[in-house]
Design a protein around this motif. Structure first.
Motif, PDB file in Angstrom:
ATOM      1  N   MET A  54      88.573  41.984 -73.318  1.00 33.06           N
ATOM      2  CA  MET A  54      90.014  42.298 -73.859  1.00 33.06           C
ATOM      3  C   MET A  54      90.326  43.473 -73.163  1.00 33.06           C
ATOM      4  O   MET A  54      89.817  44.534 -73.341  1.00 33.06           O
ATOM      5  CB  MET A  54      90.232  41.922 -75.325  1.00 33.06           C
ATOM      6  CG  MET A  54      89.698  40.789 -75.910  1.00 33.06           C
ATOM      7  SD  MET A  54      89.945  41.288 -77.829  1.00 33.06           S
ATOM      8  CE  MET A  54      88.768  42.645 -78.100  1.00 33.06           C
ATOM      9  N   GLU A  55      91.796  43.273 -72.468  1.00 34.23           N
ATOM     10  CA  GLU A  55      92.244  44.639 -71.982  1.00 34.23           C
ATOM     11  C   GLU A  55      93.520  44.876 -73.076  1.00 34.23           C
ATOM     12  O   GLU A  55      94.350  43.823 -73.037  1.00 34.23           O
ATOM     13  CB  GLU A  55      92.656  44.547 -70.698  1.00 34.23           C
ATOM     14  CG  GLU A  55      93.447  45.840 -70.103  1.00 34.23           C
ATOM     15  CD  GLU A  55      93.872  45.608 -68.614  1.00 34.23           C
ATOM     16  OE1 GLU A  55      94.652  46.578 -68.268  1.00 34.23           O
ATOM     17  OE2 GLU A  55      93.250  44.837 -67.974  1.00 34.23           O
ATOM     18  N   LEU A  56      93.290  45.823 -73.979  1.00 36.57           N
ATOM     19  CA  LEU A  56      94.564  46.465 -74.711  1.00 36.57           C
ATOM     20  C   LEU A  56      95.417  47.281 -74.150  1.00 36.57           C
ATOM     21  O   LEU A  56      95.220  48.337 -73.401  1.00 36.57           O
ATOM     22  CB  LEU A  56      93.999  46.535 -75.954  1.00 36.57           C
ATOM     23  CG  LEU A  56      93.085  45.915 -76.669  1.00 36.57           C
ATOM     24  CD1 LEU A  56      92.400  46.399 -77.788  1.00 36.57           C
ATOM     25  CD2 LEU A  56      93.534  44.407 -76.935  1.00 36.57           C
ATOM     26  N   THR A  57      96.888  47.398 -74.376  1.00 39.97           N
ATOM     27  CA  THR A  57      97.691  48.378 -74.302  1.00 39.97           C
ATOM     28  C   THR A  57      97.099  49.664 -74.997  1.00 39.97           C
ATOM     29  O   THR A  57      96.492  49.613 -75.895  1.00 39.97           O
ATOM     30  CB  THR A  57      99.149  47.904 -74.704  1.00 39.97           C
ATOM     31  OG1 THR A  57      99.136  47.585 -75.977  1.00 39.97           O
ATOM     32  CG2 THR A  57      99.608  46.890 -73.789  1.00 39.97           C
ATOM     33  N   PRO A  58      97.683  50.810 -74.425  1.00 36.50           N
ATOM     34  CA  PRO A  58      97.284  52.045 -75.154  1.00 36.50           C
ATOM     35  C   PRO A  58      97.340  51.932 -76.833  1.00 36.50           C
ATOM     36  O   PRO A  58      96.821  52.834 -77.601  1.00 36.50           O
ATOM     37  CB  PRO A  58      98.210  53.277 -74.597  1.00 36.50           C
ATOM     38  CG  PRO A  58      98.187  52.562 -73.066  1.00 36.50           C
ATOM     39  CD  PRO A  58      98.759  50.952 -73.289  1.00 36.50           C
ATOM     40  N   LEU A 101      89.364  37.237 -70.851  1.00 32.15           N
ATOM     41  CA  LEU A 101      88.196  36.423 -70.345  1.00 32.15           C
ATOM     42  C   LEU A 101      87.532  36.060 -71.307  1.00 32.15           C
ATOM     43  O   LEU A 101      86.777  36.767 -72.121  1.00 32.15           O
ATOM     44  CB  LEU A 101      87.599  37.268 -69.251  1.00 32.15           C
ATOM     45  CG  LEU A 101      86.485  36.306 -68.687  1.00 32.15           C
ATOM     46  CD1 LEU A 101      86.488  36.914 -67.138  1.00 32.15           C
ATOM     47  CD2 LEU A 101      85.106  36.726 -69.027  1.00 32.15           C
ATOM     48  N   ARG A 102      86.912  34.551 -71.252  1.00 30.59           N
ATOM     49  CA  ARG A 102      86.102  34.166 -72.172  1.00 30.59           C
ATOM     50  C   ARG A 102      85.109  33.217 -71.289  1.00 30.59           C
ATOM     51  O   ARG A 102      85.383  32.939 -70.197  1.00 30.59           O
ATOM     52  CB  ARG A 102      86.844  33.185 -73.191  1.00 30.59           C
ATOM     53  CG  ARG A 102      87.874  33.754 -74.013  1.00 30.59           C
ATOM     54  CD  ARG A 102      88.396  32.692 -75.059  1.00 30.59           C
ATOM     55  NE  ARG A 102      89.449  33.346 -75.774  1.00 30.59           N
ATOM     56  CZ  ARG A 102      89.496  33.590 -77.249  1.00 30.59           C
ATOM     57  NH1 ARG A 102      88.126  33.767 -77.441  1.00 30.59           N
ATOM     58  NH2 ARG A 102      90.138  34.170 -77.784  1.00 30.59           N
ATOM     59  N   ASN A 120      95.608  53.411 -66.035  1.00 29.52           N
ATOM     60  CA  ASN A 120      96.990  53.221 -66.688  1.00 29.52           C
ATOM     61  C   ASN A 120      96.992  53.356 -68.208  1.00 29.52           C
ATOM     62  O   ASN A 120      97.964  53.071 -68.660  1.00 29.52           O
ATOM     63  CB  ASN A 120      97.464  51.776 -66.207  1.00 29.52           C
ATOM     64  CG  ASN A 120      96.669  50.696 -66.803  1.00 29.52           C
ATOM     65  OD1 ASN A 120      95.512  50.698 -67.817  1.00 29.52           O
ATOM     66  ND2 ASN A 120      97.587  49.426 -66.738  1.00 29.52           N
ATOM     67  N   GLY A 121      95.982  53.766 -68.745  1.00 25.24           N
ATOM     68  CA  GLY A 121      96.044  54.031 -70.151  1.00 25.24           C
ATOM     69  C   GLY A 121      95.602  52.923 -71.061  1.00 25.24           C
ATOM     70  O   GLY A 121      95.243  52.928 -72.135  1.00 25.24           O
ATOM     71  N   ASN A 122      95.269  51.703 -70.429  1.00 25.50           N
ATOM     72  CA  ASN A 122      94.949  50.555 -71.191  1.00 25.50           C
ATOM     73  C   ASN A 122      93.533  50.656 -71.561  1.00 25.50           C
ATOM     74  O   ASN A 122      92.547  51.535 -70.842  1.00 25.50           O
ATOM     75  CB  ASN A 122      95.039  49.275 -70.554  1.00 25.50           C
ATOM     76  CG  ASN A 122      96.528  48.808 -70.332  1.00 25.50           C
ATOM     77  OD1 ASN A 122      97.291  49.277 -70.985  1.00 25.50           O
ATOM     78  ND2 ASN A 122      96.843  47.830 -69.477  1.00 25.50           N
ATOM     79  N   ILE A 123      92.712  50.007 -72.468  1.00 23.89           N
ATOM     80  CA  ILE A 123      91.473  49.897 -72.950  1.00 23.89           C
ATOM     81  C   ILE A 123      90.799  48.623 -72.577  1.00 23.89           C
ATOM     82  O   ILE A 123      91.330  47.668 -73.143  1.00 23.89           O
ATOM     83  CB  ILE A 123      91.554  50.351 -74.559  1.00 23.89           C
ATOM     84  CG1 ILE A 123      92.607  51.396 -74.863  1.00 23.89           C
ATOM     85  CG2 ILE A 123      89.935  50.523 -74.968  1.00 23.89           C
ATOM     86  CD1 ILE A 123      91.989  52.761 -74.238  1.00 23.89           C
ATOM     87  N   LEU A 124      89.717  48.520 -72.070  1.00 25.99           N
ATOM     88  CA  LEU A 124      88.966  47.463 -71.515  1.00 25.99           C
ATOM     89  C   LEU A 124      87.979  47.173 -72.747  1.00 25.99           C
ATOM     90  O   LEU A 124      87.053  48.343 -72.849  1.00 25.99           O
ATOM     91  CB  LEU A 124      88.477  47.240 -70.491  1.00 25.99           C
ATOM     92  CG  LEU A 124      87.561  46.311 -69.960  1.00 25.99           C
ATOM     93  CD1 LEU A 124      88.420  44.907 -70.041  1.00 25.99           C
ATOM     94  CD2 LEU A 124      86.874  46.129 -68.538  1.00 25.99           C
ATOM     95  N   ILE A 182      88.476  38.975 -83.556  1.00 27.65           N
ATOM     96  CA  ILE A 182      87.544  39.984 -82.697  1.00 27.65           C
ATOM     97  C   ILE A 182      86.194  40.062 -83.742  1.00 27.65           C
ATOM     98  O   ILE A 182      86.336  40.169 -84.869  1.00 27.65           O
ATOM     99  CB  ILE A 182      88.128  41.469 -82.459  1.00 27.65           C
ATOM    100  CG1 ILE A 182      89.583  41.098 -81.818  1.00 27.65           C
ATOM    101  CG2 ILE A 182      87.158  42.470 -81.920  1.00 27.65           C
ATOM    102  CD1 ILE A 182      90.329  42.624 -81.490  1.00 27.65           C
ATOM    103  N   HIS A 183      85.027  39.921 -83.218  1.00 27.10           N
ATOM    104  CA  HIS A 183      83.915  39.841 -83.801  1.00 27.10           C
ATOM    105  C   HIS A 183      83.093  41.013 -83.937  1.00 27.10           C
ATOM    106  O   HIS A 183      82.414  41.458 -84.903  1.00 27.10           O
ATOM    107  CB  HIS A 183      82.920  38.582 -83.065  1.00 27.10           C
ATOM    108  CG  HIS A 183      83.904  37.404 -83.214  1.00 27.10           C
ATOM    109  ND1 HIS A 183      84.502  36.498 -82.053  1.00 27.10           N
ATOM    110  CD2 HIS A 183      84.612  36.893 -84.255  1.00 27.10           C
ATOM    111  CE1 HIS A 183      84.935  35.626 -82.631  1.00 27.10           C
ATOM    112  NE2 HIS A 183      85.083  35.596 -83.829  1.00 27.10           N
ATOM    113  N   LEU A 184      82.629  41.347 -82.467  1.00 19.72           N
ATOM    114  CA  LEU A 184      81.614  42.534 -82.436  1.00 19.72           C
ATOM    115  C   LEU A 184      81.890  43.593 -81.206  1.00 19.72           C
ATOM    116  O   LEU A 184      81.308  43.180 -80.032  1.00 19.72           O
ATOM    117  CB  LEU A 184      80.460  41.827 -82.216  1.00 19.72           C
ATOM    118  CG  LEU A 184      79.016  42.686 -82.865  1.00 19.72           C
ATOM    119  CD1 LEU A 184      79.178  43.119 -84.003  1.00 19.72           C
ATOM    120  CD2 LEU A 184      77.633  41.902 -81.982  1.00 19.72           C
ATOM    121  N   VAL A 185      82.994  44.264 -81.106  1.00 21.37           N
ATOM    122  CA  VAL A 185      83.325  45.209 -80.090  1.00 21.37           C
ATOM    123  C   VAL A 185      82.263  46.224 -79.933  1.00 21.37           C
ATOM    124  O   VAL A 185      82.019  47.183 -80.793  1.00 21.37           O
ATOM    125  CB  VAL A 185      84.759  45.595 -80.046  1.00 21.37           C
ATOM    126  CG1 VAL A 185      84.880  46.707 -78.970  1.00 21.37           C
ATOM    127  CG2 VAL A 185      85.666  44.718 -79.989  1.00 21.37           C
TER     128      VAL A 185
END
Length: 337
Positions: free
Chosen positions: A288-292, A301-302, A276-280, A265-268
């Protein structure tokens, strides 16, 4: 016959190219379904707004017209926001203006100003709240305007916080004084402001008075180069820091709850809290979609063939800098009836 086949192949090339623009290499049943809208400046001279389905296929895109790009600086944080009531997209052309485009790719509203970058939101009353990050010490960082462009509220940091609190070592003329990279109006009427150069997020009341701030985390370290603090359903805050890159969940008083450290992970620079509580999360070279709990990537996606690290030349600020090239501000749009 050969000529006819060649013509068919040439006609098919744009569709084939669009289909291959993006690759989804993670797509699990834990992901929140819908389409994903984002700004892309892989080619800063030809920025575009793209919407893809869960498999990465382009379902809608808008190539920013040359007349809008000219005089702007899309690599300096081209924010986008989907407006559900009208199914239009608000976007920022940094150092040029704010625009609203409809699905027919027609500009339906604009506000021209050189003092805009990073973030613009349409408020429930129709006003626009926006930020400017490349400012001088005595400048205004946050503006609220009516649809006809009248300024009705602003926030100027120097009136509420000592300049000595600035943490960023870069010169103001190059990196801005506060470098506000995010602003949002909260449900309680207060305004949250993310100030990268102060390592600080604040909430201010209608008078501009700071009523809450977050800088120091429970581990004693500051939230270095803070980006896009968002409120989670449990009341905690999700945010990113740079140098090194971390994604944190913290309580409002700075206690660490979850943290993701990942060398890939470079530069969020932005987060969206999904139903649903996930984080895009929007990284420079991926979505990236991460779990809570931030532990699992459930959708990713790339853009094939793009390696942000290879585009970067140390010490160079410009088209080769990962801050100028890549994805910016993704948003998941839920299924529409």
């Amino acid at each position: 016959m050969r000529h006819a086949l060649l013509c068919i192949l040439l006609l098919a090339l744009p569709a084939l190219a669009a289909a291959a623009d993006y690759t989804v290499d993670v797509n699990t049943d834990k992901a929140f379904r819908g389409t994903t809208l984002f700004a892309e400046t892989m080619d800063p001279k030809h920025p575009r707004i793209v919407e893809v389905d869960m498999d990465g296929a382009v379902v809608w895109e808008y190539a920013i017209p040359t007349e809008i790009v000219r005089g702007g600086h899309p690599g300096q944080a081209m924010d986008i926001e989907w407006i559900p009531e009208t199914d239009t997209i608000l976007f920022v052309m940094p150092l040029k203006g704010i625009y609203e485009v409809d699905r027919n790719k027609q500009i339906v509203w604009k506000h021209l100003t050189k003092r805009v970058s990073h973030d613009a939101d349409k408020l429930p009353n129709g006003n626009i709240l926006y930020s400017f990050a490349w400012e001088r010490e005595n400048d205004t960082q946050v503006f609220e305007i009516t649809p006809d462009g009248k300024e009705v509220w602003h926030w100027r940091a120097v009136e509420h916080i000592a300049p000595s609190e600035r943490r960023h070592k870069g010169p103001v003329r190059q990196d801005g004084f506060c470098h506000v990279n995010g602003v949002m109006r909260l449900d309680n009427g207060q305004t949250r402001i993310s100030m990268r150069n102060f390592n600080m997020a604040v909430e201010v009341d209608q008078k501009g008075t700071i009523v809450w701030s977050l800088r120091e985390l429970s581990n004693g370290k500051e939230a270095r180069n803070i980006h896009d603090p968002r409120t989670l359903p449990n009341g905690n805050i999700i945010l990113s820091t740079h140098g090194p890159q971390r994604i944190f969940e913290v309580t409002r008083d700075g206690r660490l709850v979850n943290c993701r450290r990942d060398k890939n992970i470079h530069l969020v620079r932005s987060h969206q809290v999904l139903p649903n509580g996930n984080i895009l999360c929007t990284d420079a070279d991926k979505l990236m979609e991460l779990t809570p709990d931030l532990r699992e990537i459930v959708w990713q996606l790339r853009k094939p063939g793009v390696d942000i690290r290879k585009l970067y030349t140390k010490g160079k600020v410009g088209p080769g800098d990962p801050r100028e090239v890549g994805f910016y501000k993704a948003e998941r749009i839920p299924p529409r009836q």
